[in-house]
Write an enzyme that holds these catalytic residues in place. Structure first.
Site, mmCIF file in Angstrom:
data_model
loop_
_atom_site.group_PDB
_atom_site.id
_atom_site.type_symbol
_atom_site.label_atom_id
_atom_site.label_comp_id
_atom_site.label_asym_id
_atom_site.label_seq_id
_atom_site.Cartn_x
_atom_site.Cartn_y
_atom_site.Cartn_z
ATOM 1 N N THR A 73 14.679 30.855 -14.728
ATOM 2 C CA THR A 73 14.867 30.030 -16.033
ATOM 3 C C THR A 73 14.662 28.468 -15.714
ATOM 4 O OG1 THR A 73 15.817 32.190 -17.384
ATOM 5 C CG2 THR A 73 16.345 29.481 -17.892
ATOM 6 N N CYS A 325 16.281 39.275 -22.409
ATOM 7 C CA CYS A 325 16.493 38.605 -22.408
ATOM 8 C C CYS A 325 16.333 38.259 -24.601
ATOM 9 C CB CYS A 325 16.215 37.162 -22.161
ATOM 10 S SG CYS A 325 16.150 37.233 -20.196
HETATM 11 N N1 PLP Z 1 10.708 36.029 -16.907
HETATM 12 C C1 PLP Z 1 10.520 36.821 -16.562
HETATM 13 C C2 PLP Z 1 8.754 37.657 -16.308
HETATM 14 C C3 PLP Z 1 11.723 37.646 -16.457
HETATM 15 O O1 PLP Z 1 11.354 38.790 -16.525
HETATM 16 C C4 PLP Z 1 12.650 37.008 -17.232
HETATM 17 C C5 PLP Z 1 13.729 37.365 -16.882
HETATM 18 O O2 PLP Z 1 14.405 38.279 -17.397
HETATM 19 C C6 PLP Z 1 12.694 35.349 -16.346
HETATM 20 C C7 PLP Z 1 11.983 34.914 -16.204
HETATM 21 C C8 PLP Z 1 13.859 34.777 -15.951
HETATM 22 O O3 PLP Z 1 14.956 35.006 -15.185
HETATM 23 P P1 PLP Z 1 16.424 34.819 -14.621
HETATM 24 O O4 PLP Z 1 17.041 35.315 -15.368
HETATM 25 O O5 PLP Z 1 16.362 34.775 -13.670
HETATM 26 O O6 PLP Z 1 16.348 33.227 -15.357
#
Ligand code: PLP
Length: 385
Positions: A73, A325
Site C-alpha cells: 500500500t 482489505c
Molecule cells: N494490491 C493487491 C492486489 C493486494 O492483494 C494487496 C493486499 O491484499 C495490496 C495491494 C496491499 O498490500 P499490503 O497488504 O502489503 O499493503
C-alpha cells in the site's frame, strides 16, 4: 481441536520456517541500525543489501531500483504520488475498475483534487478491455496504473501489451504486482514499466514490509520525508528483520516458482473439478481467462458469501468473501460487480486461494465440508433442502 484448512493465501501467507529462522537473529543479537558506522550497523546494512539483491532477482530489476517500504500500500501510494506530484495542471489517470483499494482510494483522493480518473472496465470473464484502455490515454494522461493479477479472481492482465502501449503513448506505467510476484515470472527490466509494487507477506515473508521498484529516471518523490535511508527515497529506519525475511522469501519463491505453480495448479483443478461435479450450478468467476494458479472465486446461487465464509470458518475452513482489505465492509465485491453487473453475484462470491503448502487432503475435506454446509444454509435461508 478444530481442523484448520487455510485457503486464504491471497489475504496473507504463513511465514516459511526458513524465513523465520533468518529473521530471528535480527530481533535479538543482531541489533544494528543500517545507518550506524560500527560493526552492528555495517552488518545490518550488508544484510539489507543482500535482501535487496534477492528481491531484485525475483523481479528482474536492478537492486538500486528497489525501495523497501512498510507495505505494498505504501509502495502504491509512493508511485502514484511520484507520478502526479509534478507542478503542471491536473491531468488524467487511467486505471481499472477492479484494482485493489490501495490504488482505487488514492485515485479517489486525486479525483477530489481535480484529477480526471478513468476506470476501465472488464468483461464477464474479468478480461481487461485493452482497446478502451488505449482510447482512454490522452495527451493529458499522467499515469496508467493497472494490476498484474487480480486479488479476488486471479485473472491476469496482459502487462506486456499494456507496457508497450504506454511506451508508444509516452505515459508512465505503475503495475500492482502484489498477487503476481512469486506466482508468475516477472522481468521488470525487460518491460516498459516505471513503477512496480510488491508485498512480502503474500510470498511467505513477514507482514509489514513491501517494495516499490522505481525505474531509474522515472519521476520520484519520497512520501516519507526524513533521513537518507533507501538512498534518500524513503525516510525512516529500515525494518531490518522484515527486509531480511522478504529477501529469503523472494529467494525461495524464485527457486521454487515452477514447482509451486505446478503443484497449486493441480490442487486447484482437483478442487474446481470436484465443485463442478458436486454443485453444477456454481459459477467460477474468471475461469475462462488466464489466471494465476492458486485462486478460484466461486458464487453459489442464492447463498450469501459472508454467510458461507462464516459457516466454513465454524467447520475450520478459512476463506474470504471479496478481498481481505474489504472484508469488514458490507459492500459486495467491486470486482465481481464490474464483471457481472449483478449485485446478487457480487454478494455471493467467495474466494478460495491456495498455496503450495496445501494438500490434496485439504481440497477433499473442503469439498466435503461444502457438501454439508451448503444444503444447511439453503435450508435455513429458504426453508427447503
Ligand atoms: N494490491 C493487491 C492486489 C493486494 O492483494 C494487496 C493486499 O491484499 C495490496 C495491494 C496491499 O498490500 P499490503 O497488504 O502489503 O499493503
Amino acid at each position: 481441536m478444530t481442523l484448520r484448512i487455510y485457503l486464504d493465501n491471497n489475504a496473507t501467507t504463513p511465514v516459511l520456517p526458513q524465513v523465520l529462522e533468518a529473521i530471528l537473529p535480527y530481533l535479538s543479537t543482531k541489533i544494528g541500525n543500517p545507518s550506524s558506522a560500527h560493526h552492528f550497523g555495517i552488518e545490518a546494512q550488508r544484510t539489507v543489501d543482500a535482501a535487496r539483491d534477492d528481491v531484485g532477482a525475483l523481479l528482474g530489476c536492478a537492486s538500486d531500483e528497489i525501495i523497501f517500504t512498510s507495505s505494498a500500500t505504501e509502495a502504491i501510494n509512493t508511485a502514484l504520488y511520484s507520478a502526479t506530484k509534478r507542478g503542471r495542471a491536473r491531468g488524467r489517470i487511467v486505471t481499472t475498475a477492479v484494482e485493489h483499494s490501495a490504488v482505487l482510494s488514492y485515485c479517489t483522493a486525486l479525483e477530489e483534487d481535480g484529477f480526471d480518473i478513468v476506470r476501465v472496465g472488464v468483461d464477464r470473464a474479468g478480461v481487461l478491455n485493452v482497446d478502451e484502455l488505449r482510447e482512454s490515454i490522452t495527451a493529458e494522461t499522467r499515469l496508467v496504473s493497472v494490476m498484474w493479477a487480480n486479488n479476488e479472481t486471479g485473472v491476469i492482465f496482459p502487462i506486456g501489451d499494456i507496457s508497450e502501449l504506454c511506451r508508444e503513448k509516452g505515459v508512465l506505467l505503475h503495475v500492482d504486482a502484489v498477487q503476481a510476484a512469486g506466482k508468475l515470472s516477472i522481468a521488470f527490466d525487460d518491460l516498459a514499466i516505471d513503477y512496480l509494487s510488491v508485498s512480502a507477506h503474500k510470498i511467505f515473508g513477514p507482514k509489514g514490509v513491501g517494495a516499490l521498484i522505481a525505474r531509474n529516471g522515472a519521476p520520484f518523490h519520497p512520501l516519507h520525508q526524513g533521513g537518507h535511508q533507501e538512498s534518500g527515497r524513503r525516510g525512516g529506519t529500515e525494518n531490518v528483520a522484515g527486509i531480511v525475511g522478504f529477501g529469503v522469501a523472494a529467494r525461495l519463491a524464485k527457486n521454487e516458482l515452477e514447482s509451486r505453480a505446478a503443484r497449486i495448479h493441480n490442487l486447484r483443478s482437483h478442487f474446481e473439478d470436484g465443485l463442478g461435479r458436486l454443485f453444477p450450478d456454481a459459477c467460477i468467476h474468471g475461469i475462462t481467462a488466464p489466471r494465476v494458479p492458486n485462486t478460484t472465486n466461486i458464487g453459489f446461487p442464492g447463498i450469501d458469501g459472508d454467510t458461507l465464509v462464516a459457516a466454513l470458518d465454524i467447520e475450520g475452513v478459512c476463506v474470504s468473501a471479496g478481498s481481505a482489505c474489504m472484508a469488514d465492509s458490507i459492500a459486495p465485491s467491486h470486482v465481481i460487480m464490474a464483471m457481472t453487473h449483478s449485485y446478487a453475484a457480487a454478494s455471493e462470491a467467495v474466494r478460495f486461494s491456495l498455496s503450495h503448502l496445501n494438500t490434496e487432503r485439504d481440497v477433499t475435506q473442503t469439498l466435503e465440508v461444502l457438501s454439508r454446509v451448503l444444503p444447511r444454509i439453503r435450508q435455513a435461508e429458504t426453508g427447503s433442502a
